[in-house]
Design a protein around this motif. Structure first.
Motif, mmCIF file in Angstrom:
data_model
loop_
_atom_site.group_PDB
_atom_site.id
_atom_site.type_symbol
_atom_site.label_atom_id
_atom_site.label_comp_id
_atom_site.label_asym_id
_atom_site.label_seq_id
_atom_site.Cartn_x
_atom_site.Cartn_y
_atom_site.Cartn_z
ATOM 1 N N TRP A 1 -27.334 15.361 -20.556
ATOM 2 C CA TRP A 1 -28.237 15.318 -19.862
ATOM 3 C C TRP A 1 -29.423 15.747 -20.857
ATOM 4 N N GLN A 2 -30.167 14.903 -21.131
ATOM 5 C CA GLN A 2 -31.385 15.297 -22.134
ATOM 6 C C GLN A 2 -32.565 15.523 -21.561
ATOM 7 N N GLY A 3 -32.674 15.749 -20.039
ATOM 8 C CA GLY A 3 -34.082 16.092 -19.548
ATOM 9 C C GLY A 3 -34.886 14.789 -19.459
ATOM 10 N N ARG A 4 -35.751 14.918 -18.664
ATOM 11 C CA ARG A 4 -36.686 13.774 -18.279
ATOM 12 C C ARG A 4 -37.962 13.593 -19.280
ATOM 13 N N TYR A 5 -38.056 12.392 -19.717
ATOM 14 C CA TYR A 5 -39.326 12.418 -20.661
ATOM 15 C C TYR A 5 -40.533 11.662 -19.643
ATOM 16 N N PHE A 6 -41.622 11.300 -20.021
ATOM 17 C CA PHE A 6 -42.787 11.084 -19.418
ATOM 18 C C PHE A 6 -42.751 9.960 -18.685
ATOM 19 N N GLU A 7 -41.906 8.961 -19.227
ATOM 20 C CA GLU A 7 -41.746 7.647 -18.621
ATOM 21 C C GLU A 7 -40.988 7.741 -17.237
ATOM 22 N N ASP A 8 -40.093 8.726 -17.128
ATOM 23 C CA ASP A 8 -39.102 9.071 -16.120
ATOM 24 C C ASP A 8 -39.639 9.654 -14.767
ATOM 25 N N PHE A 9 -41.047 10.171 -14.779
ATOM 26 C CA PHE A 9 -41.482 10.557 -13.718
ATOM 27 C C PHE A 9 -42.166 9.657 -12.695
ATOM 28 N N GLU A 10 -42.190 9.729 -11.723
ATOM 29 C CA GLU A 10 -42.807 8.825 -10.564
ATOM 30 C C GLU A 10 -43.260 9.939 -9.603
ATOM 31 N N VAL A 11 -44.921 9.333 -9.273
ATOM 32 C CA VAL A 11 -45.541 10.358 -8.090
ATOM 33 C C VAL A 11 -44.491 10.118 -6.628
ATOM 34 N N GLY A 12 -44.219 11.271 -6.100
ATOM 35 C CA GLY A 12 -43.549 11.451 -4.883
ATOM 36 C C GLY A 12 -42.123 11.785 -5.210
ATOM 37 N N ASP A 13 -41.487 11.567 -6.401
ATOM 38 C CA ASP A 13 -40.216 12.112 -6.654
ATOM 39 C C ASP A 13 -40.093 13.455 -6.304
ATOM 40 N N VAL A 14 -38.887 13.882 -5.800
ATOM 41 C CA VAL A 14 -38.508 15.349 -5.713
ATOM 42 C C VAL A 14 -37.286 15.463 -6.038
ATOM 43 N N TYR A 15 -37.092 16.551 -6.975
ATOM 44 C CA TYR A 15 -35.928 17.067 -7.843
ATOM 45 C C TYR A 15 -35.419 18.512 -7.204
ATOM 46 N N LYS A 16 -34.241 18.376 -6.775
ATOM 47 C CA LYS A 16 -33.590 19.714 -6.129
ATOM 48 C C LYS A 16 -32.964 20.054 -7.291
ATOM 49 N N GLU B 1 -36.956 23.690 -5.744
ATOM 50 C CA GLU B 1 -37.010 22.058 -6.014
ATOM 51 C C GLU B 1 -38.343 21.721 -6.690
ATOM 52 N N SER B 2 -38.761 20.663 -7.106
ATOM 53 C CA SER B 2 -40.112 20.216 -7.484
ATOM 54 C C SER B 2 -40.476 18.807 -7.150
ATOM 55 N N GLU B 3 -41.602 18.533 -6.775
ATOM 56 C CA GLU B 3 -42.370 17.320 -6.244
ATOM 57 C C GLU B 3 -43.413 16.869 -7.267
ATOM 58 N N ALA C 1 -40.967 33.590 -12.445
ATOM 59 C CA ALA C 1 -40.408 33.268 -13.627
ATOM 60 C C ALA C 1 -38.779 32.589 -13.337
ATOM 61 N N LEU C 2 -38.187 33.048 -12.331
ATOM 62 C CA LEU C 2 -36.945 32.405 -11.866
ATOM 63 C C LEU C 2 -37.118 31.076 -11.628
ATOM 64 N N ALA C 3 -38.127 30.756 -10.560
ATOM 65 C CA ALA C 3 -38.118 29.476 -10.060
ATOM 66 C C ALA C 3 -38.594 28.642 -11.136
ATOM 67 N N VAL C 4 -39.660 29.121 -11.923
ATOM 68 C CA VAL C 4 -39.930 28.192 -13.144
ATOM 69 C C VAL C 4 -38.616 27.687 -14.033
ATOM 70 N N GLY C 5 -38.106 28.779 -14.469
ATOM 71 C CA GLY C 5 -36.870 28.401 -15.325
ATOM 72 C C GLY C 5 -35.982 27.743 -14.575
ATOM 73 N N MET C 6 -35.462 27.674 -13.312
ATOM 74 C CA MET C 6 -34.743 26.787 -12.629
ATOM 75 C C MET C 6 -34.943 25.300 -12.686
ATOM 76 N N SER C 7 -36.478 25.231 -12.705
ATOM 77 C CA SER C 7 -36.950 23.841 -12.643
ATOM 78 C C SER C 7 -37.140 23.267 -14.035
ATOM 79 N N VAL C 8 -36.739 23.991 -15.200
ATOM 80 C CA VAL C 8 -36.859 23.246 -16.514
ATOM 81 C C VAL C 8 -35.931 22.216 -16.840
ATOM 82 N N VAL C 9 -34.862 22.202 -16.299
ATOM 83 C CA VAL C 9 -33.821 21.193 -16.657
ATOM 84 C C VAL C 9 -34.286 19.997 -16.313
ATOM 85 N N ASP C 10 -35.083 19.834 -15.151
ATOM 86 C CA ASP C 10 -35.575 18.722 -14.460
ATOM 87 C C ASP C 10 -36.868 18.376 -14.919
#
Length: 209
Positions: free
Chosen positions: A38-53, A140-142, A102-111
């Motif tokens: 897994w290399q993480g998302r790039y700008f092209e991979d994001f779509e408005v409305g997507d939710v990542y758990k 989760e992030s939206e 800090a914890l929640a932000v850190g958890m979101s970095v992978v996605d």
């Protein structure tokens, strides 16, 4: 001429296996290939409305709270004085709110921001419920918005809402954050050289073609 049927295959061990059999069984002669993780998302991979758990919950310990409170010189006794905290409406110490952020932000970095070049801002931060020692946090992030950068061609700007919950599904934190995220064509990710690896480290020759 020999009567030994294994003679042409070379010497055998005490179990009757040839050298080739032994090599195959211990994996030294297997076909190998380098596969990208897994290399993480790039700008092209994001779509408005997507939710990542985001993967994995994280249980908050007393050590986390005391260490972080001391590290950041937070002198509110709600975080480190049990006798004081026991007399408050909560009846026990609270986990430092900036640790929860800090914890929640850190958890979101992978996605969200593994390929970010900068975080432009954290906005609308809200603590909805207290966090106690022993609580397990999930996040989760939206995706709220994405746009091209006006000043940098190699990145785009993504805004997400980050939400954190405890094990009882209580919303404990929400915030918006806006990172600048690399475009894939600028990052040029590869299995042989993922993010953070200097050239020439690991695997080779030459990265199994």
């Amino acid at each position: 001429m020999t009567d030994d049927p294994t003679a042409e295959d070379g010497p055998t061990d005490e179990d009757g296996r040839t050298d080739e059999d032994a090599a195959a069984s211990d994996g030294t002669d297997r076909d190998r290939r380098l596969v990208a993780g897994w290399q993480g998302r790039y700008f092209e991979d994001f779509e408005v409305g997507d939710v990542y758990k985001h993967p994995y919950g994280r249980t908050v310990t007393e050590t986390d709270n005391v260490w972080f409170t001391n590290l950041t010189m937070n002198c509110n006794p709600m975080h480190f004085n049990e006798a004081y905290a026991a007399e408050t409406e909560f009846g026990e110490r609270l986990v430092d709110g900036t640790f929860v952020i800090a914890l929640a932000v850190g958890m979101s970095v992978v996605d969200v921001s593994a390929n970010a070049t900068a975080n432009l801002g954290y906005d609308d931060i809200r603590h909805h419920a207290p966090v106690f020692h022993g609580d397990t946090i999930f996040a989760e992030s939206e995706v709220l918005d994405k746009r091209e950068s006006d000043s940098r061609d190699h990145v785009g700007i993504v805004t997400t809402e980050l939400r954190a919950y405890n094990q009882d599904d209580d919303l404990v934190l929400s915030l918006e954050r806006t990172p600048m995220v690399l475009k894939r064509e600028s990052a040029r990710p590869s299995a042989a050289r993922p993010t953070g690896w200097p050239e020439g480290v690991g695997t080779q020759p030459e990265d199994l073609d």
